[in-house]
Design a protein around this motif. Structure first.
Motif, PDB file in Angstrom:
ATOM      1  N   GLU A   6    -100.111  21.065 -27.111  1.00 18.13           N
ATOM      2  CA  GLU A   6    -100.551  20.021 -28.040  1.00 18.13           C
ATOM      3  C   GLU A   6    -101.459  20.588 -29.125  1.00 18.13           C
ATOM      4  OE1 GLU A   6    -102.331  16.759 -25.946  1.00 18.13           O
ATOM      5  OE2 GLU A   6    -100.409  16.056 -25.183  1.00 18.13           O
ATOM      6  N   GLU A   7    -102.249  21.577 -28.769  1.00 13.29           N
ATOM      7  CA  GLU A   7    -103.154  22.182 -29.747  1.00 13.29           C
ATOM      8  C   GLU A   7    -102.550  23.427 -30.377  1.00 13.29           C
ATOM      9  OE1 GLU A   7    -105.564  22.249 -26.543  1.00 13.29           O
ATOM     10  OE2 GLU A   7    -105.676  20.078 -26.747  1.00 13.29           O
ATOM     11  N   GLY A   8    -101.296  23.721 -30.054  1.00 16.22           N
ATOM     12  CA  GLY A   8    -100.657  24.928 -30.544  1.00 16.22           C
ATOM     13  C   GLY A   8    -100.296  24.863 -32.011  1.00 16.22           C
ATOM     14  N   VAL A   9    -100.052  26.031 -32.547  1.00  7.11           N
ATOM     15  CA  VAL A   9     -99.573  26.155 -33.915  1.00  7.11           C
ATOM     16  C   VAL A   9     -98.189  26.785 -33.866  1.00  7.11           C
ATOM     17  CG1 VAL A   9    -101.890  26.331 -34.911  1.00  7.11           C
ATOM     18  CG2 VAL A   9    -100.679  28.408 -34.237  1.00  7.11           C
ATOM     19  N   ILE A  10     -97.470  26.719 -34.971  1.00 13.58           N
ATOM     20  CA  ILE A  10     -96.116  27.268 -35.022  1.00 13.58           C
ATOM     21  C   ILE A  10     -96.130  28.716 -34.537  1.00 13.58           C
ATOM     22  CG2 ILE A  10     -94.227  27.953 -36.558  1.00 13.58           C
ATOM     23  CD1 ILE A  10     -94.865  25.479 -38.237  1.00 13.58           C
ATOM     24  N   GLY A  11     -95.234  28.992 -33.601  1.00 15.63           N
ATOM     25  CA  GLY A  11     -95.115  30.340 -33.052  1.00 15.63           C
ATOM     26  C   GLY A  11     -95.796  30.530 -31.716  1.00 15.63           C
ATOM     27  N   ASP A  12     -96.731  29.643 -31.350  1.00 18.01           N
ATOM     28  CA  ASP A  12     -97.347  29.742 -30.025  1.00 18.01           C
ATOM     29  C   ASP A  12     -96.275  29.525 -28.972  1.00 18.01           C
ATOM     30  OD1 ASP A  12     -99.796  30.104 -31.165  1.00 18.01           O
ATOM     31  OD2 ASP A  12    -100.632  28.149 -30.591  1.00 18.01           O
ATOM     32  N   SER A  13     -96.409  30.155 -27.819  1.00 16.25           N
ATOM     33  CA  SER A  13     -95.413  29.990 -26.767  1.00 16.25           C
ATOM     34  C   SER A  13     -96.047  30.116 -25.396  1.00 16.25           C
ATOM     35  CB  SER A  13     -94.296  31.032 -26.923  1.00 16.25           C
ATOM     36  OG  SER A  13     -94.806  32.332 -26.711  1.00 16.25           O
ATOM     37  N   LEU A  14     -95.351  29.581 -24.403  1.00 18.10           N
ATOM     38  CA  LEU A  14     -95.758  29.665 -23.002  1.00 18.10           C
ATOM     39  C   LEU A  14     -94.552  30.077 -22.179  1.00 18.10           C
ATOM     40  CD1 LEU A  14     -97.828  26.357 -22.696  1.00 18.10           C
ATOM     41  CD2 LEU A  14     -98.737  28.679 -22.823  1.00 18.10           C
ATOM     42  N   ASN A  15     -94.781  30.610 -21.020  1.00 15.80           N
ATOM     43  CA  ASN A  15     -93.738  31.031 -20.096  1.00 15.80           C
ATOM     44  C   ASN A  15     -92.925  29.821 -19.650  1.00 15.80           C
ATOM     45  OD1 ASN A  15     -93.011  31.304 -17.012  1.00 15.80           O
ATOM     46  ND2 ASN A  15     -92.912  33.358 -17.914  1.00 15.80           N
TER      47      ASN A  15
END
Length: 134
Positions: A6-15
């Motif tokens: 929710e607080e991520g920006v474009i390009g952030d990722s998680l497993n």
């Protein structure tokens, strides 16, 4: 886990595995899945997926659902020939729905219609607005 996005920006990722582990599956281990035609935006259907169906869809790019009536995996098009090829898969903001952008081959609805939303409420009537495409 989904909260972090929710607080991520474009390009952030998680497993992916960690995200799947954190999804709010219902008491039956299911999540809502909305299928939408990728190039026109037409909403085709709403179905359910369990984790196995979701993983299979991601791996094969051929959409698989969970059939609540048959209590088994339902590989879309397996018997009808009306397949859904996955183009993109998205999760909504709180992770309780999946959006499948697909290329639909044939009708998406078991009635043979292009989509499952062919009953339109018009004032005090429910009107059938499309014919089967079979």
């Amino acid at each position: 886990m989904i909260k972090r996005l929710e607080e991520g920006v474009i390009g952030d990722s998680l497993n992916l595995t960690k995200v799947l582990d954190s999804l709010p599956w219902n008491h039956q281990g299911l999540i809502n899945a909305i299928a939408q035609q990728y190039d026109t935006g037409e909403v085709l259907m709403l179905a359910w997926m369990n984790r196995d169906a979701l993983v299979e869809t991601i791996q094969t790019r051929s959409v698989c659902y969970w059939s609540r009536s048959r209590k088994s995996l339902w590989r879309k098009g397996e018997t009808s020939g009306h397949y859904q090829q996955l183009k993109t898969l998205r999760l909504d903001c709180d992770g309780d729905a999946v959006l499948l952008l697909v290329d639909q081959v044939g009708g998406a609805c078991h009635t043979g219609r292009k989509n499952c939303f062919y009953n339109e409420i018009q004032d005090d009537r429910v009107v059938v607005i499309s014919e089967p495409v079979i």
